[in-house]
Design an enzyme around this catalytic site. Structure first.
Site, PDB file in Angstrom:
ATOM      1  CD  GLU A  20      -3.073   1.141   0.605  1.00 18.01           C
ATOM      2  OE1 GLU A  20      -2.383   2.075   0.135  1.00 18.01           O
ATOM      3  OE2 GLU A  20      -4.301   1.229   0.757  1.00 18.01           O
ATOM      4  CG  ASN A 154      -7.963   2.896   1.999  1.00 15.78           C
ATOM      5  OD1 ASN A 154      -6.770   3.175   1.944  1.00 15.78           O
ATOM      6  ND2 ASN A 154      -8.412   1.652   2.080  1.00 15.78           N
ATOM      7  CG  ASP A 205      -7.479   0.361  -1.129  1.00 13.39           C
ATOM      8  OD1 ASP A 205      -6.826   1.153  -0.428  1.00 13.39           O
ATOM      9  OD2 ASP A 205      -7.549  -0.849  -0.873  1.00 13.39           O
TER      10      ASP A 205
END
Length: 300
Positions: A20, A154, A205
């Site tokens: 991420e 997010n 996301d």
């Protein structure tokens, strides 16, 4: 809206559980593997297939931003709060607000804005609806809860002038747009819905804003990345060879999109899941911003 499958390269087959937070910072691509608490970099102009591990922590590491006056140091959304991560891997805690919530939670994605503040979201480990929050860390180190009632906060992403922030609530399939006062960091009015995803379209996301002001969004569960115009209409959809893309980052000097992906929740993962991918695109991005602490006052 156009949809296409563009040739995608696997830059790093890291077998990451939950890669991420990809950012371009000072000529390097920096990203995390959240659940293992690891921070990595890929140096531009070198062998991009060989990441260098910068830190390994014993708590989840959601995202980092550089600290403007401390080379090699980072401000991090980590564990249950916000900390400074020193060059030798030590944590200097600023606050742990998730320790004071009714359900067990952790920090998630985060980013610094053009004014030098650090914004990061949180989520409950069990996905309790409404248990997540958005926090802002001001230059003096004060951590402020800006929004609550989120589920999985997010991908904070800012426009170049710092007046607009995009925020995803992944679990409910919503992208919010917030007006921000760059001088104070306060939200101007309440969040508005920028986009709402339907069942089967995936969950928003990680996000980034390109040099034309358009928003790129990694679509968890949909094997896709979307590009939205600032007015909210969908411009383009890229298909990627991994079901769970998690973050997107545009190279500031080369028209290339970098995508992190997850193996988490994938039954039969390939090399593209838990990896860093790259794909050519027709637009560039900007370098990540730094968290900037105020300069000490000087006397005449």
């Amino acid at each position: 809206m156009t949809s296409a499958s563009t040739p995608t390269s696997v830059v790093v087959d890291g077998a990451y559980e939950l890669a991420e937070g990809g950012r371009w910072i000072d000529g390097r691509y920096v990203y995390v593997d959240i659940l293992s608490g690891r921070l990595f970099e890929l140096r531009d102009g070198t062998d991009l297939a060989t990441p260098r591990q910068l830190a390994r922590l014993d708590v989840p590491l959601g995202a980092v931003a550089p600290v403007g006056d401390r080379p090699g140091a980072w401000i991090a959304a980590v564990g249950t709060g916000i900390a400074l991560l020193t060059a030798d891997g030590a944590l200097e805690w600023l606050d742990r607000p998730e320790d004071r919530t009714p359900v067990a939670g952790r920090m998630n994605d985060g980013v610094a804005d053009p004014a030098g503040r650090f914004w990061a979201g949180s989520m409950a480990y069990d996905g309790t609806p409404g248990a997540g929050s958005l926090y802002r860390t001001d230059p003096d180190g004060t951590v402020v809860r800006v929004l609550d009632g989120l589920t999985i906060a997010n991908g904070p992403a800012f426009t170049a002038d710092g007046t607009t922030m995009y925020l995803a609530d992944t679990a409910v399939g919503t992208i919010l747009r917030c007006r921000v006062d760059p001088a104070s960091g306060d939200l101007v009015g309440g969040p508005e819905t920028f986009a709402r995803l339907r069942d089967g379209e995936g969950s928003p996301d990680g996000m980034t804003v390109d040099e034309e002001g358009c928003l790129w969004v990694a679509m968890w569960g949909a094997a896709a990345v979307r590009r939205y115009h600032p007015d909210g209409h969908l411009l383009h959809t890229l298909t990627v060879p991994a079901p769970h893309p998690t973050s997107v980052c545009l190279h500031p000097g080369d028209n290339c999109l970098y995508i992190t992906t997850a193996r988490y929740g994938v039954t039969n993962p390939t090399a593209a899941s838990g990896a860093v991918l790259s794909v050519p695109v027709p637009v560039g991005g900007t370098e990540a911003c730094s968290w900037r602490r105020p300069r000490p006052a000087t006397t005449a």
